[in-house]
Design an enzyme around this catalytic site. Structure first.
Site, PDB file in Angstrom:
ATOM      1  N   ASP A 124      59.491 -33.364 -56.995  1.00 27.75           N
ATOM      2  CA  ASP A 124      59.278 -34.484 -57.928  1.00 27.75           C
ATOM      3  C   ASP A 124      59.750 -34.116 -59.345  1.00 27.75           C
ATOM      4  O   ASP A 124      59.913 -34.999 -60.193  1.00 27.75           O
ATOM      5  CB  ASP A 124      57.775 -34.808 -58.018  1.00 27.75           C
ATOM      6  CG  ASP A 124      57.395 -36.083 -57.272  1.00 27.75           C
ATOM      7  OD1 ASP A 124      58.273 -36.957 -57.116  1.00 27.75           O
ATOM      8  OD2 ASP A 124      56.227 -36.207 -56.875  1.00 27.75           O
ATOM      9  N   GLN A 139      51.279 -37.638 -54.354  1.00 33.68           N
ATOM     10  CA  GLN A 139      51.484 -39.000 -54.851  1.00 33.68           C
ATOM     11  C   GLN A 139      50.507 -39.309 -55.989  1.00 33.68           C
ATOM     12  O   GLN A 139      49.310 -39.039 -55.883  1.00 33.68           O
ATOM     13  CB  GLN A 139      51.324 -40.007 -53.700  1.00 33.68           C
ATOM     14  CG  GLN A 139      51.695 -41.447 -54.053  1.00 33.68           C
ATOM     15  CD  GLN A 139      53.184 -41.640 -54.371  1.00 33.68           C
ATOM     16  OE1 GLN A 139      54.032 -40.893 -53.897  1.00 33.68           O
ATOM     17  NE2 GLN A 139      53.502 -42.638 -55.169  1.00 33.68           N
ATOM     18  N   LYS A 167      58.588 -42.997 -47.997  1.00 34.77           N
ATOM     19  CA  LYS A 167      59.223 -41.675 -48.168  1.00 34.77           C
ATOM     20  C   LYS A 167      59.287 -40.940 -46.826  1.00 34.77           C
ATOM     21  O   LYS A 167      60.311 -40.348 -46.470  1.00 34.77           O
ATOM     22  CB  LYS A 167      58.439 -40.854 -49.205  1.00 34.77           C
ATOM     23  CG  LYS A 167      58.601 -41.384 -50.638  1.00 34.77           C
ATOM     24  CD  LYS A 167      57.648 -40.728 -51.640  1.00 34.77           C
ATOM     25  CE  LYS A 167      57.780 -41.412 -53.014  1.00 34.77           C
ATOM     26  NZ  LYS A 167      56.841 -40.891 -54.033  1.00 34.77           N
TER      27      LYS A 167
HETATM   28  N1  GUN Z   1      53.758 -42.446 -58.418  1.00 36.58           N
HETATM   29  C1  GUN Z   1      54.668 -43.309 -58.911  1.00 36.58           C
HETATM   30  N2  GUN Z   1      55.910 -42.766 -58.901  1.00 36.58           N
HETATM   31  C2  GUN Z   1      55.763 -41.533 -58.364  1.00 36.58           C
HETATM   32  C3  GUN Z   1      56.684 -40.484 -58.072  1.00 36.58           C
HETATM   33  O1  GUN Z   1      57.897 -40.564 -58.315  1.00 36.58           O
HETATM   34  N3  GUN Z   1      56.148 -39.368 -57.507  1.00 36.58           N
HETATM   35  C4  GUN Z   1      54.822 -39.237 -57.254  1.00 36.58           C
HETATM   36  N4  GUN Z   1      54.397 -38.094 -56.720  1.00 36.58           N
HETATM   37  N5  GUN Z   1      53.947 -40.181 -57.523  1.00 36.58           N
HETATM   38  C5  GUN Z   1      54.420 -41.328 -58.068  1.00 36.58           C
END
Ligand code: GUN
Length: 293
Positions: free
Chosen positions: A119, A96, A52
Site C-alpha cells: 500500500d 484495509q 482486490k
Molecule cells: N481504504 C481506502 N483506500 C484504501 C487503500 O488504498 N488501502 C487500504 N489499505 N485501505 C484503504
C-alpha cells in the site's frame, strides 16, 4: 470531452501483469501472493477487499483474505501483522482502512514491514516516495499517474489543484505531481477544508484531482473550459429510483463539470479500478524483488 476509462486501462494493466505471471510459471518461479486483512464488516471496505482478492485470482496471483471481528484488539491485529511479516510465502499485504476506534491506525501501519507494504503507507516508504527513491507508491495516486500517462495528458508546467490532503491520496498526489517524473513536473496547489476562495483557485487549474470526500462538491462554475478532472471520491447517495436504494457519486458534479472538461474520470469506472491494478503491480514488484535477493 473524453472519458478517462479507468476500467479499460486497469484491464490492460491486469492483462500485462497476467502475462508476466504466466512467464513466471513457465520458468518454474513462485507466483506473487497478496494478503489482505479486513477488521470488522463495514460494507464499503468489504466490497473493496473482495474486489482486490477477486482481481488476484483473475490474474493468477495467490491471495489470502484474513477477516477479523469488529472487536479485535490492537494487540491481536499487531500479532497477525507480525505473522504476515515473517511468513516467507507472502510477498505483500494490506490492512484495509479505516480501522475500528480501539485500534491506532498509525501503530498498525508502522508495524507492517516496509518490504511487504504494497500500500506504500509505512513512513519509510512515504519518505522514499518524497525523496523519489524506488519504493511502493500508494495505489490510488499511482493509478492516477498511470491514467494520466497512458492518455498522454501533458502535465509539465501545468497548474494542478489537488483537493484534499489525506495521507493516502491528496498528500502523496501533490508530492508526485510536483516531482520530475512522467505525469509530474506540474505546479501544484493543495486546497482543503480551511482554504479560502476555493473556487477562485480551482478556476485557475488545468488539472484538478478531487479527493475531499464530499459528494458532488466540485461543480461546473468552479472550473475553467478544457480542464482535466480526476474524481477520487466515491460515496453512496440515497436514490429511490435504484433497486438497492442508492447510487454511487464522486466528489465531482459530473453533469455540470463534464460540459466544460476536456478529460474526466467517471464514478464508478475511473480511479477505483486503477487503484486495484496498481496494488497488483506493487505485489508483482515485491515478488520480483524477492526473487532477485
Ligand atoms: N481504504 C481506502 N483506500 C484504501 C487503500 O488504498 N488501502 C487500504 N489499505 N485501505 C484503504
Amino acid at each position: 470531452m473524453t472519458i478517462l476509462d479507468g476500467k479499460k486501462v486497469s484491464n490492460d494493466i491486469k492483462n500485462e501483469i497476467a502475462d508476466q505471471v504466466k512467464a513466471m510459471v513457465a520458468k518454474g518461479e513462485k507466483v506473487p501472493h497478496l494478503a489482505a486483512i479486513l477488521v470488522g464488516s463495514d460494507g464499503a471496505s468489504m466490497t473493496y477487499v473482495n474486489a482486490k482478492v477477486k482481481a488476484c485470482e483473475k490474474i493468477g496471483f495467490n491471495s489470502t483474505l484474513i477477516e477479523l471481528p469488529e472487536y479485535t484488539s490492537e494487540d491481536e491485529l499487531l500479532q497477525k501483522i507480525n505473522e504476515l511479516n515473517t511468513n516467507d510465502d507472502i510477498d505483500g499485504f494490506i490492512v484495509q482502512l479505516p480501522l475500528p476506534d480501539q485500534i491506532d491506525e498509525q501503530k498498525v501501519l508502522m508495524a507492517i514491514h516496509p518490504d511487504k507494504d504494497v500500500d506504500g503507507f509505512h513512513p519509510t516508504n512515504v519518505g522514499r516516495m518524497a525523496l523519489d527513491l524506488p519504493t511502493f507508491l500508494p495505489a490510488t495516486p499511482y493509478g492516477i499517474m498511470e491514467l494520466l500517462e497512458r492518455y498522454q495528458i501533458e502535465t509539465s508546467g501545468k497548474n494542478v489543484v489537488v483537493m484534499g490532503r489525506s495521507h493516502i491520496v491528496g498528500r502523496p498526489m501533490s508530492i508526485l505531481m510536483s516531482q520530475k517524473r512522467k505525469a509530474g513536473d506540474a505546479t501544484v496547489t493543495v486546497v482543503h477544508s480551511r482554504s479560502k476562495n476555493l473556487a477562485d483557485i480551482t478556476r485557475e487549474a488545468d488539472i484538478i484531482v478531487a479527493a475531499i470526500g464530499i459528494s458532488e462538491f466540485l461543480t461546473g462554475d468552479m472550473v475553467k473550459e478544457d480542464v482535466v478532472v480526476i474524481d477520487v471520491g466515491i460515496t453512496r447517495v440515497p436514490d429511490a429510483t435504484k433497486a438497492n436504494g442508492y447510487r454511487l457519486a464522486g466528489d465531482v458534479h459530473f453533469e455540470s463539470v463534464s460540459k466544460k472538461a476536456s478529460y474526466i474520470t467517471p464514478v464508478p469506472g475511473g480511479v477505483g479500478p486503477m487503484t486495484i491494478a496498481m496494488l497488483l503491480k506493487n505485489t508483482l514488484l515485491s515478488r520480483e524483488r524477492r526473487n532477485q535477493n
